[in-house]
Enzyme design. Structure first.
Site, PDB file in Angstrom:
ATOM      1  N   HIS A  79       0.818  -1.207   0.000  1.00  0.00           N
ATOM      2  CA  HIS A  79       0.000   0.000   0.000  1.00  0.00           C
ATOM      3  C   HIS A  79       0.858   1.265   0.000  1.00  0.00           C
ATOM      4  O   HIS A  79       0.390   2.354  -0.335  1.00  0.00           O
ATOM      5  CB  HIS A  79      -0.924   0.005   1.226  1.00  0.00           C
ATOM      6  N   ASP A 113      -9.151  -9.971 -16.844  1.00  0.00           N
ATOM      7  CA  ASP A 113      -9.191 -11.260 -17.541  1.00  0.00           C
ATOM      8  C   ASP A 113      -7.791 -11.670 -18.010  1.00  0.00           C
ATOM      9  O   ASP A 113      -7.214 -11.059 -18.900  1.00  0.00           O
ATOM     10  CB  ASP A 113     -10.137 -11.156 -18.740  1.00  0.00           C
TER      11      ASP A 113
END
Length: 298
Positions: A5, A229
């Site tokens: 992060h 994808d």
């Protein structure tokens, strides 16, 4: 694959994974090209004395904290339950709310906050706070460029006495969350928050997790992360890997529904971390929401 992060936020992670998927599919470059421009959010730390909303001595206390025996669970909230909750809260407001509506984040945030308070058995004469992570990419003037790769969020906070949170109508809690979002959308507030964050970072100031604070992030807004994808179609499930983020017990994430079960379409999953001793009570609160018990909304 993991990401820190300190490098980027969830939205940037989604952009990164989407770019990887496109390159893996044979494209020569990603549709959204990464933009560095970190200088846009490089600020001078505030020199004003740091003022915290609450001091540790006035925070609510849970008999279940501190502990390392934590459970992490996802609770599915159907679209029908969300709709029913919103309608109930709007009716509760009556003529006071004719020109406004409540969002899913606002109503679920309020409901889960109160449910956590009850499950943790926090004392009513102590203070508890609700923190919501808000993206700022489009709220800056000018907005950050498409493809900006980094951390770009601030936190808005609502503070209540435990007794207030437990007893006032839930619609009032929702309104407080809505109002805090409006305040945090102001560009001056955003830049001040960034300066304060830089000061906290430089002084290495951390906050202990006591259960009194709930930190909510909406992962449904991460740029369709579940649709990335890698030539096997989009993901069917998306869950976080628990780490020492917000000290576990304060963390709550709103996740997209699981694509495996068609009945979950349009719903939301709430990921929470709680002491084992408090999880059963929290489940009862979420079951009441699922059943549509009238008492769950009061």
């Amino acid at each position: 694959m993991g990401m820190s992060h300190s490098v980027c936020d969830g939205f940037s992670s989604a952009q990164f994974f989407q770019a990887l998927a496109e390159l893996a599919s044979g494209k020569s470059e990603p549709t959204v090209k990464p933009v560095w421009e970190r200088e846009r959010l490089v600020v001078t730390p505030t020199e004003e004395p740091l003022q915290f909303l609450v001091d540790n001595s006035s925070l609510a206390i849970s008999p279940y904290m501190p502990t390392t025996d934590l459970l992490h669970e996802c609770f599915h909230v159907s679209s029908e339950s969300i709709k029913r909750l919103k309608m109930s809260l709007m009716e509760e407001c009556g003529s006071e709310n004719l020109n406004e509506s409540f969002t899913t984040v606002e109503v679920l945030g309020a409901y889960v906050w109160r449910s956590r308070f009850r499950a943790l058995k926090l004392n009513s004469d102590g203070k508890t706070q609700f923190c919501l992570t808000m993206g700022i990419r489009k709220r800056l003037n000018p907005p950050l460029p498409v493809g900006y790769y980094g951390n770009a969020f601030v936190t808005t906070t609502v503070l209540l006495m435990g007794g207030e949170l437990n007893e006032i109508p839930l619609s009032k809690v929702v309104k407080l969350i809505k109002e805090s979002k409006k305040v945090a959308s102001n560009s001056d507030y955003i830049m001040h928050s960034v300066r304060v964050s830089e000061r906290l970072r430089q002084q290495n100031i951390n906050f202990d997790a006591s259960g009194t604070s709930m930190d909510l992030a909406d992962w449904r807004q991460l740029g369709s992360l579940e649709e990335v994808d890698f030539r096997w179609k989009g993901s069917i499930n998306l869950i976080p890997l628990p780490c020492n983020m917000f000290g576990f017990v304060g963390l709550c994430l709103l996740l997209p529904s699981c694509n495996v079960d068609p009945s979950m379409k349009g719903g939301v999953r709430a990921f929470v971390s709680l002491p084992r001793a408090a999880m059963a009570n929290f489940k009862e609160e979420m079951d009441a929401l699922k059943r549509g018990d009238d008492g769950a909304y009061i």
